[in-house]
Design an enzyme around this catalytic site. Sequence first.
Site, PDB file in Angstrom:
ATOM      1  N   TYR A   8       0.892  -1.226   0.303  1.00  0.00           N
ATOM      2  CA  TYR A   8       0.292   0.069   0.191  1.00  0.00           C
ATOM      3  C   TYR A   8       0.617   1.139   0.515  1.00  0.00           C
ATOM      4  O   TYR A   8       0.695   2.372  -0.097  1.00  0.00           O
ATOM      5  CB  TYR A   8      -0.635  -0.173   1.538  1.00  0.00           C
ATOM      6  N   GLY A   9       2.241   1.125  -0.109  1.00  0.00           N
ATOM      7  CA  GLY A   9       3.034   2.355  -0.104  1.00  0.00           C
ATOM      8  C   GLY A   9       3.850   2.427  -1.195  1.00  0.00           C
ATOM      9  O   GLY A   9       4.616   2.239  -2.060  1.00  0.00           O
ATOM     10  N   THR A  10       5.064   2.479  -0.808  1.00  0.00           N
ATOM     11  CA  THR A  10       6.556   2.712  -1.797  1.00  0.00           C
ATOM     12  C   THR A  10       6.346   1.192  -2.271  1.00  0.00           C
ATOM     13  O   THR A  10       7.825   1.791  -3.519  1.00  0.00           O
ATOM     14  CB  THR A  10       7.686   3.016  -0.450  1.00  0.00           C
ATOM     15  N   LEU A  11       6.004   0.843  -1.980  1.00  0.00           N
ATOM     16  CA  LEU A  11       6.876  -0.873  -2.710  1.00  0.00           C
ATOM     17  C   LEU A  11       4.894  -1.241  -4.097  1.00  0.00           C
ATOM     18  O   LEU A  11       5.544  -1.334  -4.902  1.00  0.00           O
ATOM     19  CB  LEU A  11       6.530  -2.141  -2.252  1.00  0.00           C
ATOM     20  N   GLU A 203     -18.424  14.506  -8.049  1.00  0.00           N
ATOM     21  CA  GLU A 203     -17.643  12.730  -8.105  1.00  0.00           C
ATOM     22  C   GLU A 203     -19.237  12.215  -6.317  1.00  0.00           C
ATOM     23  O   GLU A 203     -18.860  11.201  -6.300  1.00  0.00           O
ATOM     24  CB  GLU A 203     -17.110  12.149  -8.754  1.00  0.00           C
TER      25      GLU A 203
END
Length: 282
Positions: A8-11, A203
């Site tokens: 969910y982050g830097t990966l 939206e």
Amino acid sequence: MSELFFVYGTLRKHGSRDAILKDEQLVASQAWTKGKLFLAGNLDPILKIEEDERSYGELYEVSSQKSEELKKLFSLSGDLMKITVITDHLGEQTAYTHIADHQTELKEEIRFNDWLIHMEMDRPIQYYFAYGSCMDDERFRLAKVDHLFLNKIGGGKVDRLEMNYSLSVHDGGRANIIETGGQGEGVLYKVNQNAVEYLFKREGVDSGMYRPAMVDVTVDGIHYHKCITFIVLDPVDEAAPPLHYATEIIRGSKGVVSDEYHSKLMNDLMKKFNLEIKLDKS
């Protein structure tokens, strides 16, 4: 033996450490799990399990060698945990992820529980991918914001995501993109923050109709990364859109998306809902 990992982050794709997973199989680009995202003390994102929140990320099938590498990486801070991950096309999956432990310093909430949105949504210039009625300019003109959407890059393609009508409102269905593994099309605009603010209101982001997300779009062979779009928060079974709304989609896409995709939009409306759209030829 391969294993599933939710990142969910830097990966994630376009994260600072996405090279670690570049040779692994992306299973779902728009997956989510129960939890809330924070920036930790080192400013990397971290997941805290919470039942009433949803956090967004990507699901990968990871080879056994890479799996062991990830488990060691995750154990450096926080905890390794198996969680339930929700996907559009494969339903619930069980995957490893990295979660906060009792020692983790939680510095700042990540907006919309989506790290890419948190990092990118404040850019003064954005690329916006429209796949529904925003391909057309009629309501832009009625709202007197059409000057914000004059920079139309062109018809764009997105991988893995296709449009359907799975948002239910009082008079019928509205457009959504779901992950099918196929390819969808829409219109790519270059816009400023005033346009983004208008889109958030249109939206219904605050009311929980759509959530902002980042997708990659290809226009005439040029790749545009981290383009903002909007995805239905709680999709339901498809319902027929009202005629005026379907007409906006067909009118806005004509001559911009590929002829094949435009025909597909027309045929879907006819086959699914017996709606035939006739455009003014003047």
